[in-house]
Design a protein around this motif. Structure first.
Motif, short mmCIF file in Angstrom:
data_model
loop_
_atom_site.label_atom_id
_atom_site.label_comp_id
_atom_site.label_asym_id
_atom_site.label_seq_id
_atom_site.Cartn_x
_atom_site.Cartn_y
_atom_site.Cartn_z
N ASP A 128 122.67 -9.21 -9.98
CA ASP A 128 121.68 -8.14 -10.21
C ASP A 128 120.77 -8.04 -8.98
OD1 ASP A 128 120.03 -6.23 -11.22
OD2 ASP A 128 118.97 -7.56 -12.62
N ILE A 129 120.88 -6.92 -8.27
CA ILE A 129 120.06 -6.74 -7.07
C ILE A 129 118.68 -6.20 -7.40
CG2 ILE A 129 122.04 -6.41 -5.57
CD1 ILE A 129 121.63 -3.44 -5.74
N ASN A 130 118.41 -5.88 -8.67
CA ASN A 130 117.09 -5.42 -9.09
C ASN A 130 116.27 -6.54 -9.73
OD1 ASN A 130 117.32 -2.60 -8.37
ND2 ASN A 130 118.77 -2.41 -10.07
N ARG A 131 116.67 -7.77 -9.52
CA ARG A 131 115.97 -8.90 -10.11
C ARG A 131 114.63 -9.11 -9.42
NH1 ARG A 131 119.09 -14.44 -9.66
NH2 ARG A 131 118.58 -13.97 -7.48
N HIS A 132 113.63 -9.47 -10.21
CA HIS A 132 112.27 -9.70 -9.68
C HIS A 132 112.10 -11.16 -9.30
CE1 HIS A 132 110.71 -5.74 -10.95
NE2 HIS A 132 111.52 -5.88 -11.97
N ASP A 133 111.27 -11.39 -8.28
CA ASP A 133 110.92 -12.76 -7.92
C ASP A 133 109.64 -13.16 -8.64
OD1 ASP A 133 109.01 -11.30 -6.62
OD2 ASP A 133 109.53 -11.94 -4.60
N HIS A 177 111.95 -4.09 -2.29
CA HIS A 177 110.55 -4.23 -1.85
C HIS A 177 110.48 -4.98 -0.52
CE1 HIS A 177 109.54 -3.29 -6.10
NE2 HIS A 177 108.37 -2.91 -5.61
N ILE A 178 111.25 -6.08 -0.42
CA ILE A 178 111.22 -6.90 0.80
C ILE A 178 111.79 -6.11 1.97
CG2 ILE A 178 112.08 -9.01 1.84
CD1 ILE A 178 112.13 -10.22 -0.99
N ALA A 179 112.90 -5.43 1.75
CA ALA A 179 113.49 -4.65 2.84
C ALA A 179 112.58 -3.52 3.28
CB ALA A 179 114.84 -4.09 2.39
N ALA A 180 111.88 -2.89 2.33
CA ALA A 180 110.98 -1.79 2.67
C ALA A 180 109.76 -2.30 3.44
CB ALA A 180 110.54 -1.07 1.40
N ALA A 206 119.48 -2.84 5.49
CA ALA A 206 119.49 -3.57 4.23
C ALA A 206 119.06 -2.67 3.07
CB ALA A 206 118.57 -4.79 4.33
N ALA A 207 118.05 -1.82 3.32
CA ALA A 207 117.59 -0.91 2.26
C ALA A 207 118.69 0.08 1.90
CB ALA A 207 116.34 -0.18 2.72
N GLU A 208 119.41 0.59 2.88
CA GLU A 208 120.49 1.54 2.60
C GLU A 208 121.60 0.87 1.81
OE1 GLU A 208 123.26 4.78 5.00
OE2 GLU A 208 121.94 3.38 6.09
N MET A 209 121.91 -0.37 2.15
CA MET A 209 122.96 -1.08 1.42
C MET A 209 122.52 -1.34 -0.02
SD MET A 209 124.79 -4.67 2.45
CE MET A 209 125.36 -3.92 4.00
N LEU A 210 121.25 -1.66 -0.21
CA LEU A 210 120.76 -1.88 -1.56
C LEU A 210 120.79 -0.60 -2.39
CD1 LEU A 210 117.71 -4.21 -0.77
CD2 LEU A 210 119.76 -4.85 -2.05
N MET A 260 111.35 0.69 -9.29
CA MET A 260 110.98 -0.66 -9.71
C MET A 260 109.60 -1.01 -9.16
SD MET A 260 113.49 -1.67 -11.57
CE MET A 260 113.22 -3.43 -11.69
N ARG A 261 108.81 -1.72 -9.97
CA ARG A 261 107.44 -2.06 -9.60
C ARG A 261 107.26 -3.58 -9.61
NH1 ARG A 261 103.86 2.29 -9.99
NH2 ARG A 261 104.80 4.20 -10.83
N ASP A 262 106.38 -4.06 -8.73
CA ASP A 262 106.06 -5.48 -8.71
C ASP A 262 104.87 -5.73 -9.65
OD1 ASP A 262 103.99 -4.38 -7.34
OD2 ASP A 262 104.32 -5.46 -5.47
N SER A 263 104.30 -6.91 -9.54
CA SER A 263 103.20 -7.27 -10.44
C SER A 263 101.94 -6.44 -10.20
CB SER A 263 102.87 -8.76 -10.27
OG SER A 263 102.55 -9.05 -8.91
N ASP A 264 101.80 -5.83 -9.04
CA ASP A 264 100.66 -4.97 -8.74
C ASP A 264 100.94 -3.49 -8.98
OD1 ASP A 264 99.10 -7.15 -7.95
OD2 ASP A 264 99.88 -7.09 -5.92
N GLY A 265 102.13 -3.19 -9.48
CA GLY A 265 102.48 -1.79 -9.73
C GLY A 265 102.99 -1.07 -8.50
N TRP A 266 103.34 -1.80 -7.45
CA TRP A 266 103.83 -1.18 -6.22
C TRP A 266 105.32 -0.90 -6.34
CZ3 TRP A 266 101.60 -2.44 -0.82
CH2 TRP A 266 100.21 -2.44 -0.87
N THR A 267 105.71 0.26 -5.87
CA THR A 267 107.12 0.58 -5.71
C THR A 267 107.56 0.24 -4.28
OG1 THR A 267 106.64 2.85 -5.03
CG2 THR A 267 106.90 2.45 -7.39
N PRO A 268 108.85 0.23 -3.99
CA PRO A 268 109.27 0.00 -2.59
C PRO A 268 108.67 1.01 -1.62
CG PRO A 268 111.13 -0.29 -4.05
CD PRO A 268 110.01 0.22 -4.91
N LEU A 269 108.44 2.24 -2.07
CA LEU A 269 107.84 3.23 -1.18
C LEU A 269 106.39 2.88 -0.87
CD1 LEU A 269 108.23 5.84 0.33
CD2 LEU A 269 107.60 7.10 -1.72
N HIS A 270 105.67 2.28 -1.83
CA HIS A 270 104.31 1.81 -1.55
C HIS A 270 104.34 0.75 -0.44
CE1 HIS A 270 103.33 3.56 -5.54
NE2 HIS A 270 102.14 3.73 -5.01
#
Length: 524
Positions: A224-229, A237-240, A247-251, A260-270
């Protein structure tokens, strides 16, 4: 002094006594409390005096607890105070010079930030690692170059500092240097080591290539490549954040989700907008990432962007994306059905056969004719009432219209009338004419009823205010026996003395009526 239970018992008893006694009891308890405090304070002072005497004579050993710190804390604290003696003491007692705190910061990092050249030499001479990295992969050379400490940069370069060290943001020491003399020293050292632009690019791409390889392994294993850390971030998020476009294009091709959002509500675009990763931001937007997404603090990617040029670029991307979305919506709604102009009736007729449509039209025309005839009958009733009112207002000696047209009979939609002299009785013609013998045509449509009404208006049109039509003149009042008809014998005229003309009543023929029963009442 009483204990707690005694006080509670006394308090329950005091609730039942008057307020004056409760006040006296409170004063008594306060006096006892002050006496006890005075005794306690006196005892403490005596103990203190005794302790001072014993300490002065050396008879009492100090039994106080000692506070000890970890070796890393002691080394960092001594280096931050620029205390060479304590640093040497700690290093001689086998304290490792590369000890760090929870952020990965070593004593060498701290001295490079504070510009302590002597401390840096002491640490390096005792084996400190010149390329030590903290949690964000910063080396001491990164810290010295960022702060513009020229002397420290020279010392670090002489001890073999890595000029191509890349931190977590993808920056090398010369990328972070804004002081020209310090930058000259770094670039001169890079030239002396034979570092070229190709080597720089290869070094920058090492981390991304490693990440690309890990992503390929994950995709092959079906992970699962959408797994959260632990912080809620995904690989995208890391690639962005690092600007790894490959790497982002491959993902994204492998099914990574841009919302997808992290614990602060950030998306990869953020993350890409915050760290100024233009190419990754464009890639994310092209794959459907929303520029209107908000964090838990109600911040959009444009709000997190600090670079004004990048912000304008994001605004342009948002404008283009809005135009594309509007054009797509317009294309979806361009093929619309034309609304029928005939209303619900047209929709029903469109589903009926030819015979059904013909019958439906006939029924509708008949219904309209009935409604129209009802309106005519109301108008005729109003006219009759007005005529009766006008006749009631005339004097008794006024002559009545006795020898004029009594009633008009409908014959195929026409009015037949003949002149009559005053006083002559009106007798019906016993022999019906050829026109009367013809069978009547039933009025079926509204248009035929309107034609009949127009024909009736044409017949009554010459009778206006007692004037004669068709070029004839009014009869003289001396000749009352003058025929009150026109020269052609088809129009009836009235004298002023005859009063208002009677109303011509038109009756709708009844269906299935025998044509022979109709008779014509004429004035003879």
């Amino acid at each position: 002094m009483a204990n707690h239970l005694e006080l509670l018992t006394e308090l329950q008893q005091l609730d039942k006594v008057p307020s004056l006694e409760r006040l006296r009891a409170a004063q008594k308890r306060r006096t006892q409390q002050l006496k006890r405090w005075a005794v306690y304070e006196k005892e403490m002072q005596n103990k203190k005096r005794k302790g001072d005497k014993r300490r002065c004579h050396g008879n009492l050993r100090d039994n106080r607890k000692r506070v000890s710190f970890a070796a890393s804390v002691a080394l960092l604290e001594a280096s931050s105070r620029n205390d060479p003696d304590e640093v040497r003491y700690l290093l001689k007692n086998n304290v490792c010079p590369d000890l760090c705190n929870e952020d990965g910061l070593t004593a060498l990092h701290q001295c490079c930030i504070d510009n302590y050249e002597d401390m840096v030499r002491i640490l390096l001479n005792h084996g400190a690692t010149v390329n030590a990295q903290d949690n964000e992969l910063w080396t001491p050379l990164h810290a010295a170059a960022t702060c513009g400490h020229t002397g420290l940069v020279k010392i670090l370069v002489q001890h073999g500092a890595d000029l191509l060290a890349v931190n977590s943001d993808g920056n090398m020491p010369y990328d972070l240097c804004e002081d020209d003399p310090t930058l000259d020293i770094i670039e001169t050292a890079m030239a002396n080591r034979g570092i070229t632009q190709e080597m720089i690019n290869e070094t920058r791409a090492v981390v991304e290539r490693r990440m690309v390889g890990d992503i390929q392994n994950l995709l092959q294993d079906g992970a699962d490549i959408n797994r959260h850390d632990s912080q809620g971030a995904t690989l995208l998020h890391i690639a962005a954040a690092n600007g790894f476009a490959q790497a982002a294009e491959m993902l994204l091709d492998g099914g990574a989700r841009t919302e997808m959002r992290d614990s602060d509500g950030w998306t990869p675009l953020h993350a890409a907008a915050c760290w100024g990763q233009v190419h990754v931001a464009e890639l994310l937007v092209s794959h459907g990432a929303s520029l209107n997404a908000k964090t838990h603090l109600e911040e959009t990617p444009i709000d997190l962007c600090e670079d004004e040029e990048f912000r304008n670029h994001l605004l342009e991307l948002k404008h283009k994306h809005d135009i594309i979305m509007k054009s797509q919506l317009k294309h979806k709604t361009s093929l619309c059905r034309r609304t029928s102009s005939t209303g619900s009736r047209g929709k029903v007729v469109r589903r009926a056969s030819l015979s059904n449509r013909h019958n439906l039209c006939r029924k509708e025309y008949q219904t309209e004719a009935i409604v129209w005839r009802g309106g005519r009958e109301e108008e005729e009733r109003e006219r009759e009432s007005e005529q009766e009112n006008s006749r009631s207002t005339q004097p008794d000696g006024a002559p009545r219209a006795a020898g004029i047209l009594k009633e008009g009979v409908r014959q195929n939609g026409c009015i037949s009338s003949t002149p009559a002299t005053n006083g002559d009785p009106v007798t019906p013609d016993p022999t019906p004419s050829a026109e009367q013998t013809k069978p009547k045509e039933h009025v079926q449509t509204l248009s035929e009823l309107k034609k009949q009404r127009s024909a009736a208006k044409l017949l009554v049109q010459p009778v206006l205010n007692g004037h004669l039509g068709n070029g004839s003149t009014n009869p003289s009042p001396e000749d009352p026996h003058m025929p009150q008809v026109s020269s052609n014998g088809s129009t009836v005229y009235f004298t002023p003395a005859s009063g208002d003309p009677p109303l011509l009543r038109f009756r709708q023929p009844i269906e299935d009526e025998d044509p022979k029963s109709d008779s014509c009442c004429c004035i003879s």
